[in-house]
Write an enzyme that holds these catalytic residues in place. Structure first.
Site, PDB file in Angstrom:
ATOM      1  N   CYS A 112       0.901  -1.338  -0.077  1.00 22.17           N
ATOM      2  CA  CYS A 112      -0.166   0.103  -0.056  1.00 22.17           C
ATOM      3  C   CYS A 112       0.908   1.279   0.137  1.00 22.17           C
ATOM      4  CB  CYS A 112      -0.769  -0.011   1.139  1.00 22.17           C
ATOM      5  SG  CYS A 112      -2.055  -1.455   1.450  1.00 22.17           S
ATOM      6  N   GLY A 145      -7.111  -3.379 -10.860  1.00 26.69           N
ATOM      7  CA  GLY A 145      -7.539  -4.328  -9.896  1.00 26.69           C
ATOM      8  C   GLY A 145      -6.637  -5.653 -10.061  1.00 26.69           C
ATOM      9  N   ASP A 166      -5.313 -13.040  -0.702  1.00 25.66           N
ATOM     10  CA  ASP A 166      -5.963 -12.668  -1.878  1.00 25.66           C
ATOM     11  C   ASP A 166      -6.614 -13.857  -2.882  1.00 25.66           C
ATOM     12  OD1 ASP A 166      -5.459 -10.237  -0.827  1.00 25.66           O
ATOM     13  OD2 ASP A 166      -4.501  -9.577  -2.625  1.00 25.66           O
ATOM     14  N   VAL A 225      -9.095   2.057   3.738  1.00 26.41           N
ATOM     15  CA  VAL A 225      -8.685   3.507   3.741  1.00 26.41           C
ATOM     16  C   VAL A 225      -7.456   3.823   2.748  1.00 26.41           C
ATOM     17  CG1 VAL A 225      -9.274   3.548   6.147  1.00 26.41           C
ATOM     18  CG2 VAL A 225      -6.642   2.732   5.356  1.00 26.41           C
TER      19      VAL A 225
END
Lengths: 480, 480
Positions: free
Chosen positions: A42, A240, A278, A325
């Protein structure tokens, strides 16, 4: 006992280090195709944008640190085959040598793979994906000699990276095919609001826009968006990820709707084979539907749960709330639960509060704008929250996660928290109470009517209620 | 129906405006001795310090706004007597005129009164208390011509005001009788840490220090602390409040251990008489003990619940968690639940995590120090949290309030929140697991022993466990 973990991301490493926490004796070996482990993917956009000094800063632990805990990490090594009958995997190391290794328990943590949309020109030099530190390094280097960049995809990564590259002075275009940004986590009226904040400052945002082709001889020279050619030196695909399930499939692990199917202990359908992260599908806590949750928090939780399961401490993996977030320039965004749009798809009647407020008491200096959308069922249970502002959004998402995991209702939230969230909950509550009093008064009317017409027209309660719900909806009291 | 509310603070006004929300017909009249209503008393220090421009800014609503909702507000009017047999009160307006008014329902929201410690000289000019805007105005005016100020009491108000006055350039001494600051909400090692941060910059903090006398002819000239005379132009008493229960007592409302006794619908022991806010006592959610909760959040919640009760919507007032936040200079402090010290008094065995961490991911720029203390029972239930840092502490307190209200355990918190709170929970969990494995291994030993000695020495399990708990305590595994 030998435990082999395929994948060195958050889920695989959490599994490995938690197994070691509870058991000092088992052999643990982790395979990763990457050079690095235990970094924060991230954070990649912020290194590219220069807000974080270097990629080294976002690496939390080096492979040596795992080694010292007796966890073997095999970097740049690809598991090419699983022979489950012989409980053996084959891997290829960075020099192309193939070797086999036996396992007693196999953990598949193969994660996700960037989705590569079938755009002509996607293989040209100057087209990038964003997944690993290596990707980040390439983007950083190429951006130094670029002027115009096009990001394909307006989700979290696209927006974060777009904002960081604009901060570096590049001309950024973000093209999102859907009619809004960040569609998974936000409803359109919220994303429209933050789109307005993001526009300008070297960023052009196009929604409902298809990138038709990436053009150039050997490297990117321009991009065709909605029929219009615009100059571009580099293109970043942030459309994605899709679960990487090939290895699991090869040994017969059952797939579900989207990815590897696991039970609440992270067991696949194949004995002694487990999957986390994932590459597995999960249950949405609000809708009860199968979904994907490609989030670090989910991966870590699954790793902990699997490690406990493998060492005899049982706890269950519960349905997910998908809290997310994102920091985009000075803006913090956060969401948890489902959007109003998803509620609509699921046929859930809701009331919605959309408030533009301040992050602190209004009189207190330094207070910043804060936008909150709260989505509540008609019984008061909060099922979704979307926020953006300039401070403490992540902490508010945590609060809402705790609240929603416990299925708390608006009236409980009103007097539980000090935060503006309480205002939004009070607002939902008022709407619910208005609906209730409308129902009560209307019930009386219905009763009178049915008394009058009792003999000749028996009242069908269901259809009455149904049409009444419809009438509330028409009045805008319920939103569906 | 006439509803008379005595008190124009948070609890009284919340009651009044919520009654009106649910019922348009009843008469509502609110009496207050003050000039202003609906202001934020917590903000007074920041107006004095100049961080907020004026006292007008902290007034949320004027009496006229209530009037427009058909709620009569009688400012500067003191209720002097209640004649409950005739359901009538007597009040004295600002001109000294006395009048009577009838009621059907009476709401006592008389709040708290500053505690005035029996210090010689406390009536001299230049000695102040901090409760109302009028108090604030007086302090502000007097501080303009003062150099040295002594605050008696090192709780939230004393520290906030001390820090604000130091910010204005005054020499501030804060004297706290207890051996630590903020003893109600923080344990000593936490308060020692923030005391260090607060010292300096015109602030001297004395703990375990008694102000023996305030000296001067007609106005404050010096103060004697621990036998030492030091110059002072003004003294501010911030030694807490005590519940104002005289009116309630006069009509026979039962008092409990500390204040007016009410049930979960805010009913006193006298029919048609209700009480809310700082003048009532409540139950502590952690200990189950009677306590006081002189907090705005508690007052508002009680007001909502009473208004609902009076208009036929029943919800119950639940035991309180006493969440509290305070902004002291650049420092934000927050606490919820009970301290380790209180747990000790209640005989609750706990593990404790004390972490010095960062407010954001460590690699992310702008991250600020954050100190968290988490207190957990041995079954993993979190019963207390103390924090201080420079950002988003209030939001974290909300998260912990939601978590603790649901009696969530450390293992649930570890994977629920993204925040450093999760680190602290993981740390508690590790301690608990260490204790459990210690217990398990020890149980085996005990079993072997008892097998050996089965015949001649029956093992008393209770005392064995007891002494084992003691041994864990001696090893520092349990803290009590």
């Amino acid at each position: 006992m030998n435990i082999v973990v395929i994948g060195g991301g958050a889920s695989g490493l959490t599994t490995a280090s938690n197994i070691r926490k509870y058991n000092k004796d088992v052999q643990i070996i982790v395979f990763t195709t990457q050079k690095n482990v235990a970094y924060s993917p991230c954070a990649i956009p912020y290194v590219i944008g220069g807000h974080i000094d270097s990629f080294d800063d976002i690496i939390m632990h080096k492979p040596e640190e795992y080694m010292s805990k007796d966890i073997r990490i095999m970097t740049e090594s690809r598991v090419t085959e699983i022979d489950h009958d012989n409980t053996e995997i084959t891997y290829e190391d960075k020099d192309g040598n193939k070797q086999n290794i036996k396992y007693d328990k196999l953990v598949i943590a193969t994660g996700g793979k960037p989705l590569m949309p079938p755009i002509p020109g996607k293989d040209l030099e100057g087209v990038f994906k964003v997944r690993t530190i290596e990707d980040g390094e390439e983007i950083l280097a190429y951006s130094e000699k670029s002027k115009n960049v096009v990001l394909v995809g307006g989700g979290a990564i696209g927006l974060e990276l777009g904002s960081e590259l604009a901060h570096k002075g590049l001309n950024v275009t973000i093209a999102e095919m859907m009619p809004q940004l960040f569609p998974r986590s936000f409803d359109k009226e919220m994303s429209d609001k933050f789109q307005e904040h993001l526009q300008g400052k070297n960023i052009k945002i196009l929604t409902g826009s298809a990138v038709e082709s990436i053009n150039g001889e050997t490297k990117v020279e321009s991009v065709t968006i909605d029929g219009e050619v615009q100059p571009a030196d580099m293109v970043i695909l942030s459309t994605g990820v899709r679960p990487q399930t090939e290895l699991a499939e090869s040994i017969g692990c059952e797939l579900g709707k989207f990815a590897i199917k696991v039970n609440s202990h992270m067991e696949t359908s194949v004995e002694n084979v487990y999957a986390v992260g994932d590459c597995v599908e999960v249950i949405d806590a609000i809708t009860g539907q199968i979904t994907l949750s490609p989030l670090g928090t989910t991966a870590v939780r699954q790793g902990i749960i699997l490690a406990k399961h493998l060492t005899g401490h049982e706890i269950e993996f519960k349905p997910v709330l998908n809290s997310t977030v994102s920091q985009i320039g000075i803006m913090e965004m956060g969401a948890v639960g489902i959007t109003q749009q998803s509620a609509q798809k699921e046929g859930i009647d809701v009331v919605v509060s959309n408030i533009d407020t301040l992050s602190r008491a209004r009189y207190y200096p330094g207070s910043k704008p804060l936008h909150i959308k709260l989505i509540s069922k008609l019984d008061g249970t909060i099922i979704g929250c979307q926020m953006f502002g300039q401070e403490a959004v992540a902490e508010r998402v945590d609060t809402m996660t705790a609240i929603m995991s416990q299925k708390l209702k608006c009236d409980e939230v009103v007097s539980m928290v000090i935060d503006p969230i309480a205002q939004a909950a009070a607002n939902c509550l008022e709407q619910i109470e208005a609906i209730e009093s409308e129902i009560n008064s209307s019930c009386c009317e219905v009763k009178e009517e049915s008394t009058d017409a009792e003999e000749d027209k028996p009242v069908d309660d269901t259809s009455e209620n149904l049409s009444f719900t419809e009438s509330l909806r028409a009045q805008g009291l319920i939103q569906k």
